[in-house]
Design a protein around this motif. Structure first.
Motif, short mmCIF file in Angstrom:
data_model
loop_
_atom_site.label_atom_id
_atom_site.label_comp_id
_atom_site.label_asym_id
_atom_site.label_seq_id
_atom_site.Cartn_x
_atom_site.Cartn_y
_atom_site.Cartn_z
N PRO A 157 0.81 -1.23 0.00
CA PRO A 157 0.00 0.00 0.00
C PRO A 157 0.84 1.27 0.00
CG PRO A 157 -0.08 -1.08 2.14
CD PRO A 157 0.62 -2.02 1.22
N ILE A 158 0.48 2.18 -0.87
CA ILE A 158 1.04 3.52 -0.91
C ILE A 158 -0.07 4.48 -0.47
CG2 ILE A 158 2.05 5.35 -2.31
CD1 ILE A 158 3.17 3.24 -4.16
N LEU A 159 0.17 5.20 0.61
CA LEU A 159 -0.80 6.15 1.14
C LEU A 159 -0.24 7.56 0.98
CD1 LEU A 159 -1.67 4.38 4.55
CD2 LEU A 159 -2.48 3.83 2.24
N ALA A 160 -1.08 8.49 0.57
CA ALA A 160 -0.64 9.87 0.38
C ALA A 160 -0.97 10.69 1.62
CB ALA A 160 -1.33 10.49 -0.83
N GLY A 161 0.03 11.41 2.11
CA GLY A 161 -0.19 12.33 3.22
C GLY A 161 -0.32 13.75 2.71
N GLY A 162 -0.93 14.61 3.53
CA GLY A 162 -1.09 16.01 3.16
C GLY A 162 -2.54 16.40 2.99
N GLU A 163 -2.82 17.70 3.08
CA GLU A 163 -4.20 18.17 3.03
C GLU A 163 -4.44 19.25 1.99
OE1 GLU A 163 -5.84 18.81 6.86
OE2 GLU A 163 -5.20 16.84 7.56
N SER A 164 -3.46 19.50 1.15
CA SER A 164 -3.66 20.43 0.04
C SER A 164 -4.56 19.77 -1.00
CB SER A 164 -2.32 20.78 -0.60
OG SER A 164 -1.76 19.64 -1.24
N ALA A 165 -5.05 20.58 -1.93
CA ALA A 165 -5.87 20.03 -3.01
C ALA A 165 -5.08 18.98 -3.79
CB ALA A 165 -6.33 21.15 -3.94
N ALA A 166 -3.79 19.24 -4.03
CA ALA A 166 -2.96 18.29 -4.77
C ALA A 166 -2.78 16.99 -4.01
CB ALA A 166 -1.61 18.92 -5.09
N ALA A 167 -2.59 17.09 -2.69
CA ALA A 167 -2.39 15.88 -1.88
C ALA A 167 -3.66 15.02 -1.85
CB ALA A 167 -1.98 16.27 -0.47
N LEU A 168 -4.81 15.65 -1.71
CA LEU A 168 -6.06 14.89 -1.71
C LEU A 168 -6.32 14.27 -3.07
CD1 LEU A 168 -8.30 17.32 0.37
CD2 LEU A 168 -7.33 15.15 1.12
N ARG A 169 -6.02 15.00 -4.14
CA ARG A 169 -6.16 14.43 -5.48
C ARG A 169 -5.23 13.25 -5.67
NH1 ARG A 169 -2.30 13.59 -8.70
NH2 ARG A 169 -1.41 15.58 -8.10
N ARG A 170 -4.00 13.37 -5.17
CA ARG A 170 -3.02 12.28 -5.27
C ARG A 170 -3.53 11.04 -4.55
NH1 ARG A 170 0.89 15.00 -3.36
NH2 ARG A 170 1.52 15.69 -5.44
N ALA A 171 -4.04 11.23 -3.35
CA ALA A 171 -4.56 10.10 -2.59
C ALA A 171 -5.70 9.42 -3.33
CB ALA A 171 -5.03 10.57 -1.21
N ALA A 172 -6.62 10.23 -3.86
CA ALA A 172 -7.84 9.68 -4.47
C ALA A 172 -7.58 8.99 -5.79
CB ALA A 172 -8.85 10.81 -4.67
N THR A 173 -6.56 9.43 -6.53
CA THR A 173 -6.39 8.93 -7.90
C THR A 173 -5.18 8.03 -8.10
OG1 THR A 173 -5.13 10.91 -8.56
CG2 THR A 173 -7.53 10.97 -8.83
N LEU A 174 -4.17 8.17 -7.24
CA LEU A 174 -2.94 7.41 -7.45
C LEU A 174 -2.60 6.43 -6.34
CD1 LEU A 174 -0.49 10.17 -8.81
CD2 LEU A 174 -1.69 8.40 -10.12
N CYS A 175 -3.24 6.58 -5.20
CA CYS A 175 -2.79 5.84 -4.01
C CYS A 175 -3.87 4.92 -3.46
CB CYS A 175 -2.32 6.82 -2.94
SG CYS A 175 -0.86 7.77 -3.43
N ASP A 176 -3.47 4.16 -2.44
CA ASP A 176 -4.35 3.19 -1.80
C ASP A 176 -5.01 3.75 -0.55
OD1 ASP A 176 -3.58 0.89 -3.55
OD2 ASP A 176 -1.63 1.31 -2.67
N GLY A 177 -4.74 5.01 -0.25
CA GLY A 177 -5.33 5.61 0.93
C GLY A 177 -4.75 6.97 1.20
N TRP A 178 -5.22 7.59 2.29
CA TRP A 178 -4.84 8.94 2.67
C TRP A 178 -4.45 8.96 4.13
CZ3 TRP A 178 -8.09 12.68 5.57
CH2 TRP A 178 -7.52 13.97 5.62
N ILE A 179 -3.44 9.81 4.47
CA ILE A 179 -3.01 10.03 5.85
C ILE A 179 -3.23 11.49 6.18
CG2 ILE A 179 -1.13 9.89 7.51
CD1 ILE A 179 0.25 7.89 5.66
N SER A 180 -3.97 11.76 7.23
CA SER A 180 -4.28 13.14 7.61
C SER A 180 -3.22 13.74 8.52
CB SER A 180 -5.63 13.20 8.33
OG SER A 180 -5.47 12.85 9.70
N MET A 181 -3.31 15.03 8.70
CA MET A 181 -2.64 15.73 9.79
C MET A 181 -3.47 15.49 11.06
SD MET A 181 -0.01 17.11 8.38
CE MET A 181 0.54 18.47 9.41
#
Length: 285
Positions: free
Chosen positions: A177-201
């Protein structure tokens, strides 16, 4: 709900004992942050949204995947993640190899949390363009997916280009699993389209909702049915009764910090595990 432990909020001398305790108590995961180097020029280190430096140049830094490899040998089931690794600061060969190695030596327990980063000092020091870190990370993720899954890979992109190569061994997990961290628009887009999940602040229940709403909209627009995990840093839980509220929002992993002083971390983890029934319901993928 799965519960993780943020080792990076402790002195490095405590990481071993806390990781072993987390493993024995049934916590699902432990997490390390990383930076490559800190510049002594603090004008480069003002944290976004503040007026003060977000780093101290004398802070000890470690290679997170390498350190997690050591912890893998001291533990048996706890998952080993980065929150987050600056994946685009290296060539994808370097980071893909590091996490594949971690996954192999841990028996399939690696989680690759990535981020574009906020601190320009280390990018300038490494001679890598800070302004293009986002698209550089996106391309590195795509290259890594190929390296981890395909027999041979050649690539010609905006930031990386190489002739046909083989990459062995592959990770133990069929899809590390690759999870994207960050809360910018780019980070959320990365999580939603390229990754297996999201990590919040760090968040509370009210403060997390707008991010999750945006993430859900992006996921819906992307029209993906692939499994997706949501990991939140939640340091101010009111009690076990609050967990259901997080679950109702789609959160499936909480990184918690039940201690106030680092020297009490192991004891507070044990108390937390008992209070929240972690030994009974912790899940190891």
């Amino acid at each position: 709900m799965r519960f993780g432990v943020p080792l990076g909020l402790l002195h490095p001398a405590a990481w071993k004992d806390v990781a072993v305790a987390a493993d024995e108590l049934g916590f699902e995961s432990v997490w390390l942050p990383e930076h490559l180097v800190f510049a002594t020029d603090l004008s480069l280190a003002v944290y976004p949204g503040t007026d003060r430096p977000g780093i101290s140049p004398v802070t000890p830094l470690f290679d997170a995947p390498a350190y997690l490899c050591w912890l893998a040998g001291l533990t048996s089931r706890v998952r080993l993640g980065t929150a987050v690794h600056l994946y685009a600061l290296r060539h994808p060969f370097v980071s893909a190899r590091a996490f594949a190695t971690l996954d192999l030596v841990s028996g399939g327990r690696a989680i690759c949390g990535v981020g574009a980063g906020w601190y320009p000092g280390e990018w300038l020091a490494a001679g890598v363009d800070f302004a293009t870190r986002g698209p550089r990370l996106d391309e590195a993720i795509e290259v890594t997916r190929q390296l981890w899954s395909e027999p041979v890979v050649a690539h010609s992109g905006r930031f990386f280009a190489f002739p046909e190569v083989a990459f062995e061994p592959k990770p133990v997990q069929e899809r590390l699993p690759i999870l994207a961290g960050g809360e910018s628009a780019a980070a959320l887009r990365r999580a939603a389209t390229l990754c297996d999940g999201w990590i919040s602040m760090p968040h509370t229940l009210p403060s997390i909702r707008p991010r999750l709403d945006r993430l859900a909209a992006l996921r819906s627009a992307h029209d993906s049915a692939d499994p997706f995990s949501v990991t939140v840093h939640a340091y101010s839980l009111a009690g076990p009764e609050e967990v259901g509220g997080w679950e109702s929002l789609g959160v499936d992993r909480m990184i918690v910090r039940p201690w106030k002083r680092g020297r009490d971390a192991v004891a507070r983890l044990a108390e937390f595990a008992g209070r929240y029934g972690i030994g009974d319901r912790a899940v190891v993928d």
